[in-house]
Motif scaffolding. Sequence first.
Motif, PDB file in Angstrom:
ATOM      1  N   ASP A 133       0.881  -1.173   0.000  1.00  0.00           N
ATOM      2  CA  ASP A 133       0.000   0.000   0.000  1.00  0.00           C
ATOM      3  C   ASP A 133       0.916   1.220   0.000  1.00  0.00           C
ATOM      4  OD1 ASP A 133      -1.920   1.929   0.327  1.00  0.00           O
ATOM      5  OD2 ASP A 133      -2.606   1.246   2.284  1.00  0.00           O
ATOM      6  N   TRP A 134       0.875   1.979  -1.081  1.00  0.00           N
ATOM      7  CA  TRP A 134       1.722   3.162  -1.281  1.00  0.00           C
ATOM      8  C   TRP A 134       0.895   4.346  -0.819  1.00  0.00           C
ATOM      9  CZ3 TRP A 134       6.436   4.685  -1.868  1.00  0.00           C
ATOM     10  CH2 TRP A 134       6.808   5.777  -2.653  1.00  0.00           C
ATOM     11  N   GLN A 135       1.233   4.924   0.329  1.00  0.00           N
ATOM     12  CA  GLN A 135       0.417   5.955   0.959  1.00  0.00           C
ATOM     13  C   GLN A 135       1.036   7.342   0.813  1.00  0.00           C
ATOM     14  OE1 GLN A 135       0.225   4.546   5.014  1.00  0.00           O
ATOM     15  NE2 GLN A 135      -1.431   3.127   4.523  1.00  0.00           N
ATOM     16  N   ASP A 190      -1.647  -2.387  -4.183  1.00  0.00           N
ATOM     17  CA  ASP A 190      -1.495  -3.245  -5.360  1.00  0.00           C
ATOM     18  C   ASP A 190      -1.044  -4.614  -4.867  1.00  0.00           C
ATOM     19  OD1 ASP A 190      -0.915  -4.437  -7.833  1.00  0.00           O
ATOM     20  OD2 ASP A 190       0.026  -2.629  -8.632  1.00  0.00           O
ATOM     21  N   VAL A 230      -5.909  -3.504  -7.664  1.00  0.00           N
ATOM     22  CA  VAL A 230      -5.368  -2.172  -7.417  1.00  0.00           C
ATOM     23  C   VAL A 230      -6.511  -1.402  -6.763  1.00  0.00           C
ATOM     24  CG1 VAL A 230      -4.414  -0.062  -8.403  1.00  0.00           C
ATOM     25  CG2 VAL A 230      -3.772  -2.289  -9.370  1.00  0.00           C
ATOM     26  N   ASN A 231      -6.329  -1.059  -5.497  1.00  0.00           N
ATOM     27  CA  ASN A 231      -7.393  -0.472  -4.693  1.00  0.00           C
ATOM     28  C   ASN A 231      -6.961   0.914  -4.223  1.00  0.00           C
ATOM     29  OD1 ASN A 231      -9.861  -0.438  -3.385  1.00  0.00           O
ATOM     30  ND2 ASN A 231      -9.116  -1.505  -1.578  1.00  0.00           N
ATOM     31  N   THR A 232      -7.699   1.950  -4.630  1.00  0.00           N
ATOM     32  CA  THR A 232      -7.353   3.319  -4.275  1.00  0.00           C
ATOM     33  C   THR A 232      -8.442   3.929  -3.394  1.00  0.00           C
ATOM     34  OG1 THR A 232      -8.394   4.196  -6.272  1.00  0.00           O
ATOM     35  CG2 THR A 232      -6.048   3.685  -6.406  1.00  0.00           C
ATOM     36  N   GLN A 292      -3.916   9.466   1.235  1.00  0.00           N
ATOM     37  CA  GLN A 292      -4.273   8.910  -0.067  1.00  0.00           C
ATOM     38  C   GLN A 292      -3.645   7.524  -0.139  1.00  0.00           C
ATOM     39  OE1 GLN A 292      -4.062  11.902  -3.137  1.00  0.00           O
ATOM     40  NE2 GLN A 292      -3.187  10.378  -4.516  1.00  0.00           N
ATOM     41  N   ILE A 293      -4.453   6.501  -0.447  1.00  0.00           N
ATOM     42  CA  ILE A 293      -3.946   5.130  -0.457  1.00  0.00           C
ATOM     43  C   ILE A 293      -4.058   4.519  -1.854  1.00  0.00           C
ATOM     44  CG2 ILE A 293      -4.354   4.686   1.980  1.00  0.00           C
ATOM     45  CD1 ILE A 293      -6.986   3.395   1.274  1.00  0.00           C
ATOM     46  N   LYS A 294      -3.072   3.683  -2.164  1.00  0.00           N
ATOM     47  CA  LYS A 294      -3.094   2.927  -3.413  1.00  0.00           C
ATOM     48  C   LYS A 294      -2.415   1.594  -3.139  1.00  0.00           C
ATOM     49  CE  LYS A 294      -1.734   2.789  -8.236  1.00  0.00           C
ATOM     50  NZ  LYS A 294      -0.986   3.465  -9.315  1.00  0.00           N
ATOM     51  N   THR A 343     -13.209   2.858  -0.887  1.00  0.00           N
ATOM     52  CA  THR A 343     -12.160   2.612  -1.865  1.00  0.00           C
ATOM     53  C   THR A 343     -12.771   2.291  -3.223  1.00  0.00           C
ATOM     54  OG1 THR A 343     -12.001   0.226  -1.447  1.00  0.00           O
ATOM     55  CG2 THR A 343     -10.644   1.689  -0.066  1.00  0.00           C
TER      56      THR A 343
END
Length: 163
Positions: A74-76, A89, A103-105, A85-87, A120
Motif C-alpha cells: 500500500d503506497w500511501q 497493489d 489495485v485499490n485506491t 491517499q492510499i493505493k 475505496t
Amino acid sequence: MRPIALLAALSLFAPVSAQASEPLLEFAFEETVTLDADVPVGQTSLGTRNIVPITGGTFEGPGIRGTIMGGGWDWQLRRADGCLQIKADYMLRTDDGAVINVVNTGVSCRAKDPKAVVRTHPVFEAPQGKYDWLSQGCFIGTLDPVSLPGGKRAVRIRFFRVT
C-alpha cells in the motif's frame, strides 16, 4: 445526415430515467489483509510517503474464496489537508488456483475524524473465464482496521459490485 443516424446521435443526449441510472450495491467478497511494519519513505513534493507491505490474508464471498498473496504493498501519501491517499497493489489466489490482481485506491481522513468512513475504488484484473465478472464490473469498497490474535496488523475490506 440520414434521419436514422440523426436519431441515433440525438439519443446519446436523451435524458436517462432516474430509475435506470440509480446504482445498486451487491456484496462481492470480504478480505482480511495482513500487514507488516510501515516503511517510511519521507517527504516528497506531493506530501509524506509511506509504504505498508502486504503479507497475506484471506478472502471469501459468494462463489469466490482464497488467500491474499504476500508481496503486495500500500503506497500511501499523507496530504497537506491531513488525509491519507492510499493505493494498494496486490494479488489474490482463489481456492481453484486463479491469480487476480487488485489495485485499490481511496482516501482516508481518519486522522482528522476517527469516525470517518473510508471508501475505496478497486480495479480487478482476472484471468478470462470464471472470474470475468471482476474485470468487467465496477466496485466500491469499505476499509476498516481489525485486531488479530498476537497483535498482528490487518485491515478488513468489503467489496461491493455496483449494478
